[in-house]
Each structure stands twice: as structure tokens, then as C-alpha cells.
Enzyme design. Structure first.
Site, short mmCIF file in Angstrom:
data_model
loop_
_atom_site.label_atom_id
_atom_site.label_comp_id
_atom_site.label_asym_id
_atom_site.label_seq_id
_atom_site.Cartn_x
_atom_site.Cartn_y
_atom_site.Cartn_z
N GLY B 30 0.82 -1.43 0.02
CA GLY B 30 -0.07 0.04 0.06
C GLY B 30 0.62 1.51 0.01
O GLY B 30 0.42 2.47 -0.23
N CYS B 238 -27.23 -10.72 -16.32
CA CYS B 238 -26.53 -10.35 -17.78
C CYS B 238 -27.32 -10.72 -18.95
O CYS B 238 -27.88 -11.89 -18.95
CB CYS B 238 -25.14 -11.06 -17.97
SG CYS B 238 -24.40 -11.00 -19.51
N CYS B 241 -25.11 -13.63 -20.86
CA CYS B 241 -24.77 -15.03 -20.09
C CYS B 241 -25.63 -15.22 -19.00
O CYS B 241 -25.55 -16.37 -18.34
CB CYS B 241 -23.38 -15.21 -19.99
SG CYS B 241 -23.08 -14.21 -18.47
N CYS B 263 -22.21 -8.37 -18.77
CA CYS B 263 -21.07 -8.37 -18.32
C CYS B 263 -20.12 -7.33 -18.81
O CYS B 263 -19.90 -7.50 -20.00
CB CYS B 263 -20.35 -9.74 -18.42
SG CYS B 263 -21.35 -11.15 -17.74
N CYS B 269 -17.90 -13.60 -19.93
CA CYS B 269 -19.26 -13.74 -20.41
C CYS B 269 -19.22 -14.65 -21.66
O CYS B 269 -20.07 -15.48 -21.90
CB CYS B 269 -19.49 -12.13 -21.04
SG CYS B 269 -21.44 -12.15 -21.22
#
Lengths: 256, 290
Positions: B30, B238, B241, B263, B269
Site C-alpha cells: 500500500g 447479464c 450469459c 457483463c 461472459c
């Protein structure tokens, strides 16, 4: 009784010029100390050295911390000093814009210190903010307004609320009434006097306005050319000034 | 492979310098490590930081995938993929599973990543405190002293104005209870998946910063007790899909208000469609082909 703040031989020079020299005093809990003097007398230098915003060249500033008792803030580590600055200390700037975040709402300004010490409950933070806005006479419906939408007097009151929300024990004030018109000044002084008495705050107030110290300060320190030339009880110093400069200062005030 | 370039465009000393920054970043999760960012043959904002990190990580045996907003076939993804095809000669793929190095912009792939993969993010602004505290000297001190109260002021302002935390992307996180980090402009839906088995590297070219998340690093999204973090997504499956657990793009299909949600991860997808999943607006399966 242990003094809240003990200052010994505090000095600060800017190159060859003296900022303040050999200042010593004790401040007891609940006491308000006024520092007066003309421009350039070292008042603000002294205040900034005390509050850890300037590094003095020598001396001691011993603060009676809640956890560890008296400690010299000048040899403390930076994180400890910052922690102190956002819990037990408060600093009220002359210009409210220096002490506020102008892009953040009033509630956010007041809540910042709470969040900095770990408050993580939105509802609690907000109600504390509203409570404090009420205490400084800002109505609840202004809580989401930015300080840019506030008048000068309101900004100054908001700055005070923002500083006092964590229940500090020592407040540094640099010309808190500077730049405000007299009626607003009077209300602000009234408010400050009430808060100082109710919360049992200790305060150090730097000003060139003798009326402010007459109203607020228990004790008075007069500075000239970086030196403390006279100190004592406020009424005593103002009514019976000993040093020539203090006599000049007191007699310079226009009596209406 | 074209011989005019050193492998992966950058010279060896530069890659070495970048690797040192990456290692330091991995050692301090970080923390933003400064590095001497180079001019790249593309404009700032197109992923110059990500490209430099990718170049420093690539080996000739790697397989590279490049994602732009979840898709493999948008301008940014296509040109960066071509760039490394030409300058490094590495194999490229659109499949998340087959890739060893994935450079991404704005998304984490839906497919869970493995310990054999490196995910490289393109970062426009690495400093999470940037718009709260304009002084870089001060933000560095704030990171050093863990002085992060201001970050919550931003979230407070969000709730005060919008009734909820309205930050939807670049949602600030705390890494291993120490550094507050900007996860680059990924949707906050992806934040929980920052805790990953893969190495995650963040490169900001213009800002000259690299930071990193080692595998299995603890990453917590900042929030309030009474307004907990919510990785929201569009409330639809979606349309192609049928997946109801993925991050969706809203696509306007005509000027009559017609729209579909698909997606954003195109690879995921199409893999699901190949596996026989069907959404409401999926093209019919041709009997002749199946």
C-alpha cells in the site's frame, strides 16, 4: 496543583532578529491567559511555538497530558504531538479560512476531529456536529452548507465549534475577534466566555484588543520586542500599569 | 520478434530500477514508492505506468492479457497488446485463465486469479488524499503518521449530500491496517476481490509512483458502522450469459429507451455462453453448430 502548561525560557529567533526571548510562565487548569502587545512584539511567534507550529530555538513547554502526566512537548515525537493537537489542544486562527476546510460542509468540518480520533459512526458524528453548531448559535438547517456560504462571524463560530468538539483542555486563540465588526465581536466574546466557563477550559489568547482581554482573561502578559515586560492579574495590569510601555498601551485606548 | 527494440521496449537498467520499486512496494503493501517514470510512446493517461510495470515483469515465456474496462477488444487494450507483441514478442491471449501477466484498466477479472498470475493496474492518480489535501508534502506526512481522519470526512460528505456513500469507483481501502490506498478507478464492486492469490501491482506513470499488494493481503474498504461498505452493482442479470453475480455495463440499444445489461468482463461472459448459459437477449443457439 499541577500547572496545565509550564513554559520555561522559551526563545525563538529569526536569524539575527528576536521573535520572542526567555518567556516563562505557568498556566493552571481553568485559567485564561491574555497576551497583548503591539504588532511585531512576538505574540504570534510565542503562540505558534507553544502550539507546536513553530520549532523554538530553546526552552521547555511542559504540558500535563492525561495519560502520562507532565511532558515536554518540544521533545515529543511528531505523532504524539499531532495526537495532542487534535485531542487536548485547539487552535483558533484569526482568519477562519485558515482553520476551516472551505470545501467541506459545516457538519464535516466539526466532525473531522472526531473522525481523526477514530469515530466511525455516522449518526453519532452528525448528532455531535449538530449539537456543537447549536452551542455556537448556528441553526441545524445549516449543517450541510459549506463555510463559503457563511458570514465572517458565523465562520469564526464554526471554527470554534470545530475545535472544541473533542473537549480539549487547552485552547490557543490568535486574535479570535480580529476582522469582525463590534456587535459580532461582542456576541463572539460572550459566547467564548460562556464556553470557557462551562467547559473549564484553559486558554491562551493573543490579541491587541485590550477589551478582549479585559472580558476574557484572568491574567495578562504584556510583550514588547519579543520580551515579556509585565505580567499579572488582568485588572491589576490594566488599572495600574507599571511598565512605561504598558502605560502607553492602556492610555492609547480611546474611551467612548 | 522485431530486433529494433530491447526486450519489452525498456532498457535493462530501467527495468531493473522499476523492479526495485516493485520489490519495495511488495515489502510495504500500500505504500507509494517513487520511481523514475520514463517517457513511453503513448500519451499519459493511456497506461504509461502500467506499461512500464508490465515491461519490467515480462519474461519471454509469459502470456499477456490486456483489459480495458473489462473488455479485450477496446482501443487501449488492443494497442497495448500489440505494443508488447511487437516489442517483446510474448504470446498474448484474451483468456484470463491462460494469462500469466494481466494488465488492466478499471476492472479486476471476474475469474478468480491464481498464485501464478500478476495483475498490473494502470493508475491515473495514486494519492487517495489528493483532492482532500492538495499539498503533496502534507499527504506524505499524513501517510507516515497514519493521519487518515480526512478520508472519512470525504465519506461523511458523501452521506450528508447523497444519503449514502456515493463513491462508486476508486473507493479508498486500508491495507493490512496501515496504509490507505487508492485501488485505481475500479468499481467498488471489485474491492472485495482485491484480497487475491495473485500479485497485484499498481503503476502511475505521470505521477511516478508504484505500489503493490502481495498475495493474500488484507484489504478493507473504509466505511462507517451505520453505513457499511456496499459493493453495489446494477440490479439485473447479464442479458447475454444470464450471470447475476458479475459487474454489468449498461448498453443503450436504440433511441426508444431500449437498453441491455451485459457483463463488462467480455472473456468471462463469452466463456459462460460457450458453457451453455443463456441470458434474455442472447443470440439463439444454432443447431447446426452445436
Amino acid at each position: 496543583m499541577t500547572p496545565l502548561l509550564t513554559v520555561r525560557d522559551l526563545s525563538k529567533t529569526y536569524g539575527g532578529r528576536i521573535g520572542c526571548a526567555d518567556v516563562s510562565f505557568d498556566l493552571y487548569p481553568g485559567e485564561v491567559l491574555g497576551i497583548v502587545g503591539e504588532s511585531g512584539s512576538g505574540k504570534s511567534t510565542l503562540l505558534n511555538c507553544l502550539a507546536g507550529q513553530l520549532v523554538p530555538d530553546g526552552g521547555q513547554v511542559v504540558f500535563d497530558t492525561r495519560a502520562d502526566g507532565p511532558r515536554d512537548t518540544l521533545i515529543m515525537s511528531e505523532p504524539e504531538r499531532r495526537m495532542l493537537a487534535r485531542t487536548d489542544w485547539a487552535f483558533v486562527h484569526q482568519n477562519a479560512r485558515d482553520g476551516l476546510r472551505m470545501g467541506v460542509s459545516a457538519g464535516g468540518n466539526v466532525g473531522e476531529r472526531l473522525m481523526a480520533v477514530g469515530a466511525r459512526n455516522y449518526g453519532d458524528i452528525r448528532s455531535a456536529a449538530i449539537d456543537w453548531l447549536g452551542r455556537v448559535e448556528i441553526t441545524e438547517d445549516r449543517v450541510d452548507d459549506r463555510p463559503t456560504a457563511f458570514s465572517g462571524g458565523m465562520q469564526q463560530r464554526l471554527q470554534i465549534a470545530r475545535n472544541l468538539v473533542t473537549g480539549p483542555r487547552l485552547v490557543f486563540m490568535d486574535e479570535p475577534t480580529g476582522g469582525l465588526d463590534v456587535s459580532v465581536q461582542a456576541r463572539l466574546l460572550d459566547l467564548l466566555r460562556g464556553l470557557v466557563r462551562d467547559m473549564g477550559l484553559s486558554a491562551i489568547i493573543v490579541t491587541h484588543d485590550l477589551a478582549v482581554v479585559r472580558l476574557l482573561a484572568d491574567r495578562l502578559m504584556v510583550m514588547k520586542s519579543g520580551q515579556v515586560i509585565e505580567q499579572g492579574l488582568t485588572d491589576q495590569v490594566l488599572d495600574d500599569p507599571q511598565a512605561p510601555y504598558t502605560q502607553l498601551l492602556v492610555s492609547s485606548v480611546l474611551q467612548v | 520478434m522485431s530486433q529494433e527494440y530491447n526486450f519489452a521496449y525498456l532498457d535493462e537498467q530501467t527495468k531493473r530500477m522499476i523492479r526495485r520499486a516493485i520489490l519495495k512496494g511488495l515489502a510495504i503493501p500500500g505504500y507509494q514508492v517513487p520511481f523514475a517514470s520514463r517517457e513511453m510512446p503513448m500519451p499519459y493517461g493511456w497506461g504509461t505506468g502500467g506499461v512500464q510495470v508490465t515491461a519490467a515483469c515480462l519474461t519471454p515465456a509469459d502470456t499477456l492479457k490486456v483489459i480495458d474496462q473489462g473488455a479485450d477488444d477496446t482501443t487501449n487494450a488492443v494497442s497495448i497488446r500489440k505494443f508488447f507483441e511487437r516489442t517483446a514478442g510474448v504470446a498474448t491471449t484474451e483468456s484470463t485463465r491462460d494469462a500469466t501477466v494481466i494488465q488492466t484498466r478499471h476492472r479486476i477479472p471476474e475469474e478468480p486469479l491464481t498464485e501464478d498470475q500478476i495483475l498490473v493496474y494502470q493508475v491515473p492518480i495514486p494519492e487517495p488524499l489528493r483532492f482532500l489535501e492538495p499539498r503533496e508534502t502534507e499527504t506524505r506526512v499524513m501517510h507516515a503518521l497514519e493521519d487518515y481522519g480526512l478520508m472519512h470526512v470525504k465519506l461523511y460528505e458523501d452521506i450528508a449530500r447523497n444519503g449514502e456513500i456515493a463513491t462508486a469507483y476508486a473507493y479508498p481501502v486500508k491495507v493490512e491496517e496501515r496504509y490507505v490506498m487508492d485501488p485505481s478507478p475500479i468499481p467498488k464492486f471489485d474491492n472485495p476481490r482485491l484480497e487475491s492469490a495473485a500479485i497485484q501491482l499498481f503503476g502511475a506513470g505521470r505521477e511516478q509512483r508504484i505500489y503493490a499488494l502481495p498475495p493474500y493481503t488484507q484489504v478493507v474498504s473504509l466505511d462507517f458502522e451505520d453505513h457499511p461498505f456496499n459493493p453495489s452493482k446494477a440490479d439485473h442479470p447479464c442479458a447475454l450469459c444470464g450471470a447475476d453475480h458479475t459487474y454489468l455495463d449498461e448498453v443503450i440499444t436504440d433511441d426508444q429507451g431500449g437498453r441491455m445489461f451485459v457483463c463488462s468482463d467480455t472473456d468471462y461472459c463469452s466463456r459462460r455462453q460457450a458453457d451453455g448459459h443463456r441470458g434474455d437477449m442472447a443470440p439463439p443457439v444454432l443447431e447446426a453448430l452445436s
